[in-house]
Write a protein that holds these residues in place. Structure first.
Motif, short mmCIF file in Angstrom:
data_model
loop_
_atom_site.label_atom_id
_atom_site.label_comp_id
_atom_site.label_asym_id
_atom_site.label_seq_id
_atom_site.Cartn_x
_atom_site.Cartn_y
_atom_site.Cartn_z
N ASP A 19 -5.99 46.13 -11.76
CA ASP A 19 -4.71 45.41 -11.63
C ASP A 19 -4.90 43.91 -11.80
OD1 ASP A 19 -3.27 47.73 -11.22
OD2 ASP A 19 -3.29 47.56 -9.03
N ARG A 46 -4.57 55.93 -12.67
CA ARG A 46 -3.32 55.18 -12.47
C ARG A 46 -2.16 56.12 -12.19
NH1 ARG A 46 -2.11 51.77 -17.30
NH2 ARG A 46 -0.16 51.61 -16.20
N LYS A 47 -2.11 57.20 -12.96
CA LYS A 47 -1.03 58.17 -12.78
C LYS A 47 -1.11 58.81 -11.39
CE LYS A 47 1.02 62.21 -14.95
NZ LYS A 47 0.91 63.19 -16.03
N SER A 49 -2.50 57.52 -8.74
CA SER A 49 -2.22 56.53 -7.69
C SER A 49 -0.72 56.25 -7.59
CB SER A 49 -2.98 55.23 -7.96
OG SER A 49 -2.43 54.54 -9.06
N ARG A 50 0.00 56.36 -8.67
CA ARG A 50 1.46 56.17 -8.62
C ARG A 50 2.11 57.26 -7.79
NH1 ARG A 50 2.12 54.96 -14.63
NH2 ARG A 50 2.21 57.20 -14.68
N PRO A 54 3.65 53.85 -4.03
CA PRO A 54 4.32 53.07 -5.06
C PRO A 54 3.38 52.03 -5.65
CG PRO A 54 5.62 53.10 -3.04
CD PRO A 54 4.32 53.77 -2.75
N HIS A 55 3.35 51.98 -6.94
CA HIS A 55 2.48 51.05 -7.66
C HIS A 55 3.37 50.15 -8.49
CE1 HIS A 55 -0.59 49.81 -10.60
NE2 HIS A 55 -1.44 50.07 -9.63
N GLY A 58 3.79 51.26 -11.87
CA GLY A 58 4.51 52.53 -11.92
C GLY A 58 6.01 52.33 -11.86
N GLU A 59 6.44 51.35 -11.07
CA GLU A 59 7.87 51.07 -10.99
C GLU A 59 8.40 50.59 -12.32
OE1 GLU A 59 8.37 48.35 -7.78
OE2 GLU A 59 7.49 49.73 -6.33
N ARG A 61 7.15 51.37 -15.21
CA ARG A 61 7.14 52.54 -16.09
C ARG A 61 8.39 53.41 -15.85
NH1 ARG A 61 3.64 51.14 -19.54
NH2 ARG A 61 1.50 50.93 -18.92
N ASN A 62 8.76 53.61 -14.58
CA ASN A 62 9.94 54.42 -14.30
C ASN A 62 11.20 53.79 -14.88
OD1 ASN A 62 8.43 56.31 -12.94
ND2 ASN A 62 8.81 55.44 -10.93
#
Length: 119
Positions: A19, A46-47, A49-50, A54-55, A58-59, A61-62
């Motif tokens: 990160d 990474r996937k 850990s999301r 909450p990463h 990842g937020e 990406r969503n």
């Protein structure tokens, strides 16, 4: 050659390091190389850990996925509007052609010369 397994603590530490590197603008391939893992392993971590917590990435990406769905919906609406406009333009062109044909078939008003009888 035996595969190396990383503990959850090691993975968490490496993801934190990743990160920081990502925030500095490093490429994902370079990040994976610096961590000593393959790019696919890095993405899998990474996937995972999301899903666990909450990463921040990842937020993003969503929201990108939601934006993608929104874009698909907008593209569908634009295609529909485009087909309606094409039909409208076609109808107007046909009407214009019909009016032009009528104009050319009929003699122009006020321009006809009537023969007058001599007095």
């Amino acid at each position: 050659m035996k595969k190396q397994r990383h503990t959850e603590a090691e993975i968490a530490a490496k993801l934190e390091q990743a990160d920081n590197m990502s925030a500095q603008g490093e490429l994902q391939g370079d990040i994976a190389k610096a961590l000593g893992v393959s790019l696919m392993t890095y993405h899998r971590w990474r996937k995972a850990s999301r899903g666990a917590a909450p990463h921040p990435a990842g937020e993003v990406r969503n929201t990108e996925l939601l934006d993608g769905r929104e874009q698909i919906r907008q593209i569908g609406e634009l295609k529909l509007e485009n087909s309606r406009l094409r039909r409208l333009v076609t109808d107007l062109l046909l009407e214009k052609m019909t009016l032009e044909e009528r104009l050319h078939d009929r003699p122009a008003r006020g321009r006809t010369v009537e023969k007058t009888s001599p007095r």
